[in-house]
Write an enzyme that holds these catalytic residues in place. Sequence first.
Site, short mmCIF file in Angstrom:
data_model
loop_
_atom_site.label_atom_id
_atom_site.label_comp_id
_atom_site.label_asym_id
_atom_site.label_seq_id
_atom_site.Cartn_x
_atom_site.Cartn_y
_atom_site.Cartn_z
CG PHE A 49 -2.00 1.26 1.45
CD1 PHE A 49 -3.08 0.85 0.53
CD2 PHE A 49 -1.50 2.69 1.84
CE1 PHE A 49 -4.18 2.26 1.16
CE2 PHE A 49 -2.85 3.30 2.23
CZ PHE A 49 -3.82 3.03 1.75
CB THR A 99 0.71 4.73 3.91
OG1 THR A 99 0.35 3.72 3.71
CG2 THR A 99 0.34 6.03 2.92
CE LYS A 100 0.97 -1.60 5.16
NZ LYS A 100 -0.47 -1.04 5.61
CB THR A 101 8.28 0.54 4.87
OG1 THR A 101 8.18 0.70 6.67
CG2 THR A 101 10.15 1.11 5.42
#
Length: 374
Positions: A188, A190-192
């Site tokens: 997704f 926003t993930k790292t």
Amino acid sequence: MKVDFYTSKREYDQKKEEFDKAIQKIIEKGNFILGEEVREFEKAIEEYTGAKHAIGVASGTDALVIAADILGFKDGKEIITSPFTFLASASCITKHGGKPVFVDIDEETFGIDVNKIEEKINENTVGILPIHLFDQMPDMDKIMDVAEKHNLKVLEDAAEAFGMRWKGNGEEYKHSGAIGDFGVFSFFPTKTLGGYGDGGMIITNNDELANLAKCYRVHGASKKYHYDFIGYNSRLDTLQASILSVKLKYIDDAIKRRKEIAELYMEKLKDCKNVRLPIAKGDQKQVYYVFNILAEDRDGLAEYLKKNEIGYSIYYPIPLHLQESFKYLGYKKGDFPVAERICGEILALPIYPEITNEEIEYVCDTIINFYKNK
């Protein structure tokens, strides 16, 4: 000053030429479904995580649903997990008619209290679903010991944990998701390691489980139009794989920068008596996907941040056992007091590699000023 909770625009602007080239290459080739870039990305994930197999799917949620199905987390069987997490960590069990059995959380790490797992095991228990939440992993040595003792399967929800590594009692660090029977990642945005849309990955060191996951992601087909199982239509887009491959080249730098940001937050807020800062337990490497604080008058602080144009998020305002969708499980308020209390205090502050030190200082000054002026 306006501070976004998250933005992809800065990263895109910095690496625009690489991203544009990667996207254009796929469009020109026209191989959008399980193209060669997907397999190349899967191989890169195998190399980075040390897992023997990586299978790209359409989302982190799909990864959980498919893995849970394969492991037999269904048909009335019980699976132990945490009530303090995103819906998919438990809905992947209920989708197949399984029963999530919740265990309260550790107040300092927000992860499942590993010392309370064994008391929930009975003859109907088939698995444990630990969640590597926000910044760290629960004690995987303890979880794997309990699982081995009781012959349970372990599905690691590492959706937020790409780059996290656990050492514990071992001689070397092991990547999140590569310890249990299956592990899953979410890509997704926003993930790292985040894409420009949905995407997910299943990893495992088990050849048989890997082959099943590869079948299940294409409707259960062992080869085209030969269906051995009732599976899913869940494949990582070639476009997303290409974008993620660009980002993977810089992931260690991104994790390093996240650590610097977290340390700046902790330094600036260490003397603010109204907030509690995250605490890590166990020998592990964190990634600081999210930077949470526990705040007095959390809702008042959130409103003040909003007034001052500072983005924030609340992970999570309601624990799963009190959600309407899980009402049928029969839990009630007070059953998991730590999770319930944390839900009323937790607040996530902006953290992503491109945020500036000046912006972080502004966020911290605003928090300190809120409590000074109360």
